[in-house]
Design an enzyme around this catalytic site. Structure first.
Site, PDB file in Angstrom:
ATOM      1  N   LYS A 161      15.777  -4.220   2.631  1.00  0.00           N
ATOM      2  CA  LYS A 161      15.977  -4.598   1.209  1.00  0.00           C
ATOM      3  C   LYS A 161      16.660  -3.639   0.290  1.00  0.00           C
ATOM      4  O   LYS A 161      17.448  -4.056  -0.523  1.00  0.00           O
ATOM      5  CB  LYS A 161      14.872  -5.363   0.718  1.00  0.00           C
ATOM      6  CG  LYS A 161      14.291  -6.397   1.431  1.00  0.00           C
ATOM      7  CD  LYS A 161      15.375  -7.725   0.973  1.00  0.00           C
ATOM      8  CE  LYS A 161      14.734  -9.336   1.234  1.00  0.00           C
ATOM      9  NZ  LYS A 161      15.429 -10.206   1.134  1.00  0.00           N
ATOM     10  N   SER A 201      13.398  -6.026  10.930  1.00  0.00           N
ATOM     11  CA  SER A 201      13.740  -5.891   9.541  1.00  0.00           C
ATOM     12  C   SER A 201      12.896  -5.150   8.756  1.00  0.00           C
ATOM     13  O   SER A 201      13.389  -4.603   7.542  1.00  0.00           O
ATOM     14  CB  SER A 201      14.033  -7.230   9.135  1.00  0.00           C
ATOM     15  OG  SER A 201      12.938  -7.868   9.214  1.00  0.00           O
TER      16      SER A 201
END
Length: 415
Positions: free
Chosen positions: A62, A312
């Site tokens: 992110k 992720s």
């Protein structure tokens, strides 16, 4: 699942924007490693490699999109500060990005947000407010704050600069695995998936890019079938990082134009995948981050190799981790629940437990009761929770107990 998505529009974000984002992220985002997974390679009969964004700064990808978005604000926008809403990973990415750029950040998080994620976000210098039960409530509060104060709202996925930042993962995959044939990407709002697809398809249009959603929060299949973003009526999944009830308008255009396929995996599969990453890869991965691995474990021969599975993120509350590990072991049939009757004699329980131990099982819980309505006189009922090596081992244990004269009323290998 959605098979072979059709190109419907020119995607909002192209390769030039992603390459520009890479220049912006130089010295900020880490070049995360790609490691081969022997166990998945053997399972899938093709090379499988893991792109370890769980080792990225703040513990997830992110920061790439957050920093790229915030760095492009003008002086007036920077002076007003930024605001974001997130259950954890986006919050930390925005907080660190703002800190690096000298900008004040306000972050709204759900009241149920994991304490370690809240603490980490504050540790990066953000002002944190816990608002609402779900991320939708936090987003509403963040938007209201932006309208009231003039702070710039940094969306977790639905903005071209965010998608471009996330797409730098795709550039790295192409350089680290030049012969890649399939890239599997966990999917919530679609920013990471859309960005990676733009990078990969621009250079290697033959590579298949596949999104993986949690079945309990799978908004993409119905949206793609309808030709527009559709909201889910409800969501339920352990993968809070990809629990997004509606694709964004920008990400929908991106994904529908570029992505080849969307598959879904249930929570049991996510738990098993997290456990495999932890046990066999020595990788701490959150449930959302393990989605691509779950897809490979569920359908090991579906995807052409070499396959790159994107891990992720690795931000997970220790208490949640404990629960998910237990669920993963149950889903892999490594827990056996037993209910049986033994003679009400001194030492009978000890003998039972010794027998279970001699069979190579580990007793994790015991309940011993003399007070049951249907219990014959002179007997006691024992409930055992036993850790085993799998379904065959569980069957061996049940057979051995019966051979020893114990009345096994129920023996269930969790699955």
């Amino acid at each position: 699942m959605v098979e072979q998505l059709d190109v419907r529009a020119v995607p909002p974000v192209g390769i030039d924007a992603i390459r520009a984002a890479r220049d912006v992220l130089e010295g900020v985002a880490r070049l995360t490693p790609v490691v081969e997974s022997r166990v998945l390679t053997e399972l899938c009969s093709t090379p499988v490699l893991l792109k370890c964004e769980n080792l990225q700064r703040t513990g997830s990808f992110k920061v790439r999109g957050g920093y790229n978005r915030i760095s492009r604000l003008d002086a007036d926008e920077r002076a007003r500060g930024v605001v974001a809403a997130s259950a954890g990973n986006h919050a930390q990415g925005v907080a660190l990005s703002a800190q690096l750029l000298g900008i004040h950040a306000t972050v709204f998080m759900p009241g149920r947000a994991a304490l370690p994620k809240v603490g980490a976000t504050r540790g990066y210098g953000a002002e944190v407010h816990l608002v609402g039960e779900t991320i939708e409530g936090s987003i509403a509060a963040a938007v209201e704050h932006a309208e009231r104060t003039g702070a710039v709202f940094v969306h977790p996925f639905d903005h071209a600069d965010v998608i471009a930042g996330q797409g730098t993962v795709g550039l790295e995959v192409l350089e680290q695995v030049p012969d890649v044939a399939t890239v599997l990407v966990c999917t919530g709002g679609g920013g990471l998936l859309g960005g990676i697809a733009a990078a990969v398809k621009a250079v290697r249009p033959d590579v298949r890019v596949v999104g993986v959603q949690a079945a309990g929060a799978a908004a993409w299949p119905a949206s793609l079938e309808a030709g527009e973003p559709r909201a889910l009526a409800h969501m339920r999944t352990i993968a809070d990082g990809i629990a997004v009830g509606r694709p964004g308008d920008v990400t929908f255009a991106q994904v529908s134009a570029l992505v080849d396929d969307i598959v879904t995996v249930d929570d049991d599969a996510l738990s098993r995948a997290l456990l495999l990453c932890l046990e066999r890869q020595k990788m701490l991965v959150e449930p959302a981050g393990a989605a691509a691995v779950a897809a490979l474990m569920e359908q090991p021969h579906r995807f052409a190799g070499p396959v790159v599975a994107v891990l992720s993120g690795g931000n997970i509350d220790p208490l949640v981790l404990l629960h998910v590990i237990q669920n993963g072991m149950a889903a892999a049939s490594r827990y056996l629940s037993l209910r049986l009757r033994v003679a009400d004699l001194p030492g009978a329980l000890a003998q039972l437990l010794a027998l279970v131990g001699s069979l190579g099982a580990n007793v994790v819980d015991v309940a011993h009761s003399r007070i049951t309505e249907a219990l014959p006189l002179g007997q006691v009922e024992v409930a055992l929770a036993v850790e085993t090596r799998g379904r065959e081992h569980s069957a061996e244990i049940i057979a051995a107990l019966r051979d020893a004269g114990h009345a096994v009323l129920d023996g269930t290998a969790a699955s």
